[in-house]
Design an enzyme around this catalytic site. Sequence first.
Site, PDB file in Angstrom:
ATOM      1  N   CYS A   4       0.849  -1.204   0.000  1.00 44.92           N
ATOM      2  CA  CYS A   4       0.000   0.000   0.000  1.00 44.92           C
ATOM      3  C   CYS A   4       0.879   1.247   0.000  1.00 44.92           C
ATOM      4  O   CYS A   4       1.676   1.465   0.915  1.00 44.92           O
ATOM      5  CB  CYS A   4      -0.915  -0.009   1.226  1.00 44.92           C
ATOM      6  SG  CYS A   4      -1.811   1.532   1.437  1.00 44.92           S
ATOM      7  N   CYS A   7       0.421   3.427   3.142  1.00 46.79           N
ATOM      8  CA  CYS A   7       1.118   2.867   4.307  1.00 46.79           C
ATOM      9  C   CYS A   7       2.596   3.224   4.238  1.00 46.79           C
ATOM     10  O   CYS A   7       3.203   3.607   5.250  1.00 46.79           O
ATOM     11  CB  CYS A   7       0.971   1.344   4.337  1.00 46.79           C
ATOM     12  SG  CYS A   7      -0.581   0.766   5.047  1.00 46.79           S
ATOM     13  N   ASP A  30      -0.923  16.578  -2.076  1.00 47.19           N
ATOM     14  CA  ASP A  30      -1.319  15.648  -3.138  1.00 47.19           C
ATOM     15  C   ASP A  30      -0.387  15.843  -4.335  1.00 47.19           C
ATOM     16  O   ASP A  30      -0.035  16.957  -4.704  1.00 47.19           O
ATOM     17  CB  ASP A  30      -2.776  15.898  -3.537  1.00 47.19           C
ATOM     18  CG  ASP A  30      -3.359  14.752  -4.334  1.00 47.19           C
ATOM     19  OD1 ASP A  30      -4.257  14.067  -3.819  1.00 47.19           O
ATOM     20  OD2 ASP A  30      -2.905  14.520  -5.475  1.00 47.19           O
ATOM     21  N   HIS A  46      -3.770   1.213   8.443  1.00 45.78           N
ATOM     22  CA  HIS A  46      -4.416   0.893   7.169  1.00 45.78           C
ATOM     23  C   HIS A  46      -5.843   0.411   7.365  1.00 45.78           C
ATOM     24  O   HIS A  46      -6.087  -0.545   8.093  1.00 45.78           O
ATOM     25  CB  HIS A  46      -3.633  -0.208   6.428  1.00 45.78           C
ATOM     26  CG  HIS A  46      -4.244  -0.543   5.099  1.00 45.78           C
ATOM     27  ND1 HIS A  46      -3.796   0.002   3.917  1.00 45.78           N
ATOM     28  CD2 HIS A  46      -5.287  -1.343   4.776  1.00 45.78           C
ATOM     29  CE1 HIS A  46      -4.542  -0.456   2.924  1.00 45.78           C
ATOM     30  NE2 HIS A  46      -5.456  -1.286   3.416  1.00 45.78           N
ATOM     31  N   ASN A  86     -13.163  10.085  -0.657  1.00 47.85           N
ATOM     32  CA  ASN A  86     -13.811   9.292  -1.696  1.00 47.85           C
ATOM     33  C   ASN A  86     -13.907   7.843  -1.254  1.00 47.85           C
ATOM     34  O   ASN A  86     -13.000   7.317  -0.610  1.00 47.85           O
ATOM     35  CB  ASN A  86     -13.014   9.386  -2.994  1.00 47.85           C
ATOM     36  CG  ASN A  86     -12.997  10.798  -3.555  1.00 47.85           C
ATOM     37  OD1 ASN A  86     -13.991  11.508  -3.493  1.00 47.85           O
ATOM     38  ND2 ASN A  86     -11.866  11.208  -4.100  1.00 47.85           N
ATOM     39  N   HIS A  97      -6.562   3.043   0.840  1.00 47.91           N
ATOM     40  CA  HIS A  97      -6.161   3.318   2.236  1.00 47.91           C
ATOM     41  C   HIS A  97      -6.848   4.629   2.568  1.00 47.91           C
ATOM     42  O   HIS A  97      -6.588   5.650   1.905  1.00 47.91           O
ATOM     43  CB  HIS A  97      -4.630   3.429   2.312  1.00 47.91           C
ATOM     44  CG  HIS A  97      -4.064   3.796   3.650  1.00 47.91           C
ATOM     45  ND1 HIS A  97      -2.991   3.126   4.214  1.00 47.91           N
ATOM     46  CD2 HIS A  97      -4.369   4.799   4.518  1.00 47.91           C
ATOM     47  CE1 HIS A  97      -2.681   3.680   5.371  1.00 47.91           C
ATOM     48  NE2 HIS A  97      -3.498   4.705   5.575  1.00 47.91           N
ATOM     49  N   HIS A  99      -8.117   8.092   3.227  1.00 50.51           N
ATOM     50  CA  HIS A  99      -7.440   9.393   3.276  1.00 50.51           C
ATOM     51  C   HIS A  99      -8.487  10.475   3.105  1.00 50.51           C
ATOM     52  O   HIS A  99      -9.552  10.240   2.525  1.00 50.51           O
ATOM     53  CB  HIS A  99      -6.368   9.499   2.187  1.00 50.51           C
ATOM     54  CG  HIS A  99      -6.865   9.148   0.822  1.00 50.51           C
ATOM     55  ND1 HIS A  99      -7.050   7.841   0.426  1.00 50.51           N
ATOM     56  CD2 HIS A  99      -7.247   9.919  -0.221  1.00 50.51           C
ATOM     57  CE1 HIS A  99      -7.505   7.813  -0.802  1.00 50.51           C
ATOM     58  NE2 HIS A  99      -7.652   9.066  -1.231  1.00 50.51           N
ATOM     59  N   HIS A 101      -9.017  14.263   1.620  1.00 51.68           N
ATOM     60  CA  HIS A 101      -8.509  15.388   0.833  1.00 51.68           C
ATOM     61  C   HIS A 101      -8.850  16.682   1.562  1.00 51.68           C
ATOM     62  O   HIS A 101      -9.972  16.842   2.069  1.00 51.68           O
ATOM     63  CB  HIS A 101      -9.172  15.428  -0.550  1.00 51.68           C
ATOM     64  CG  HIS A 101      -8.895  14.244  -1.406  1.00 51.68           C
ATOM     65  ND1 HIS A 101      -7.909  14.240  -2.374  1.00 51.68           N
ATOM     66  CD2 HIS A 101      -9.461  13.013  -1.452  1.00 51.68           C
ATOM     67  CE1 HIS A 101      -7.895  13.059  -2.985  1.00 51.68           C
ATOM     68  NE2 HIS A 101      -8.830  12.301  -2.454  1.00 51.68           N
TER      69      HIS A 101
HETATM   70  P1  5GP Z   1      -8.497   9.139  -4.286  1.00 57.36           P
HETATM   71  O1  5GP Z   1      -8.620   9.176  -5.785  1.00 57.36           O
HETATM   72  O2  5GP Z   1      -8.248   7.725  -3.814  1.00 57.36           O
HETATM   73  O3  5GP Z   1      -9.593   9.833  -3.555  1.00 57.36           O
HETATM   74  O4  5GP Z   1      -7.215  10.001  -3.943  1.00 57.36           O
HETATM   75  C1  5GP Z   1      -5.917   9.528  -4.099  1.00 57.36           C
HETATM   76  C2  5GP Z   1      -5.046  10.737  -4.224  1.00 57.36           C
HETATM   77  O5  5GP Z   1      -3.709  10.354  -3.962  1.00 57.36           O
HETATM   78  C3  5GP Z   1      -5.058  11.356  -5.627  1.00 57.36           C
HETATM   79  O6  5GP Z   1      -5.493  12.699  -5.519  1.00 57.36           O
HETATM   80  C4  5GP Z   1      -3.604  11.253  -6.085  1.00 57.36           C
HETATM   81  O7  5GP Z   1      -3.185  12.389  -6.797  1.00 57.36           O
HETATM   82  C5  5GP Z   1      -2.857  11.079  -4.782  1.00 57.36           C
HETATM   83  N1  5GP Z   1      -1.656  10.281  -4.864  1.00 57.36           N
HETATM   84  C6  5GP Z   1      -1.522   9.055  -5.434  1.00 57.36           C
HETATM   85  N2  5GP Z   1      -0.271   8.592  -5.283  1.00 57.36           N
HETATM   86  C7  5GP Z   1       0.405   9.542  -4.589  1.00 57.36           C
HETATM   87  C8  5GP Z   1       1.760   9.640  -4.132  1.00 57.36           C
HETATM   88  O8  5GP Z   1       2.592   8.755  -4.329  1.00 57.36           O
HETATM   89  N3  5GP Z   1       2.108  10.768  -3.447  1.00 57.36           N
HETATM   90  C9  5GP Z   1       1.198  11.769  -3.209  1.00 57.36           C
HETATM   91  N4  5GP Z   1       1.644  12.841  -2.529  1.00 57.36           N
HETATM   92  N5  5GP Z   1      -0.081  11.712  -3.629  1.00 57.36           N
HETATM   93  C10 5GP Z   1      -0.462  10.617  -4.307  1.00 57.36           C
HETATM   94 ZN    ZN Z   2      -2.306   1.309   3.634  1.00 56.58          ZN
END
Ligand code: 5GP
Ligand code: ZN
Length: 113
Positions: A4, A7, A30, A46, A86, A97, A99, A101
Site C-alpha cells: 500500500c 502505508c 497531493d 491501514h 472518496n 487506504h 485518506h 482530501h
Molecule cells: P483518491 O482518488 O483515492 O480519492 O485520492 C488519491 C489521491 O492520492 C489522488 O489525488 C492522487 O493524486 C494522490 N496520490 C496518489 N499517489 C500519490 C503519491 O505517491 N504521493 C502523493 N503525494 N499523492 C499521491
Molecule cells: Zn495502507
Amino acid sequence: MNDCIFCKIANGIIPSKKFYEDENMVIIADINPQATKHYLLIPKEHYANIIEMTDEQAIVLGKCLKKLSTLVDELGLQDGFRIVSNKGENGCQSVGHLHVHILGGEKLSDRMA
Ligand code: 5GP
Ligand code: ZN
C-alpha cells in the site's frame, strides 16, 4: 499492508514532505493538486475507507480532523477549505487506504462535483 503506497508514505518507508505528523496521521501534499492547496490527511493505520473503519479507528479519525483547527495557518487555509473522502468506484477512490482530501487556498466551486 505491504503493497500500500499510503502505508509506505505514512510510515516513512517512502520519503515525502510531511506538513504535519503525529502518532496517528501524516498530512502531505497531493501529487496531482486539484486546488491551490491540496493536502492528503492519511491515518497511519491501514483501512480501506470510511465504511470499513472500526469504532476505534473512527475515534482516531475524529482526533485527526480536530487537529486541523491548530494547523489552518501553517497550511494556508485561513479563508476556509473543503474536506472530501472518496469511497469506492462511484466515489472515484483510487488508493485503497482511507485518506481525507483537504482543498483550499482559493475560492472553490460551489458545486461539489
Ligand atoms: P483518491 O482518488 O483515492 O480519492 O485520492 C488519491 C489521491 O492520492 C489522488 O489525488 C492522487 O493524486 C494522490 N496520490 C496518489 N499517489 C500519490 C503519491 O505517491 N504521493 C502523493 N503525494 N499523492 C499521491
Ligand atoms: Zn495502507
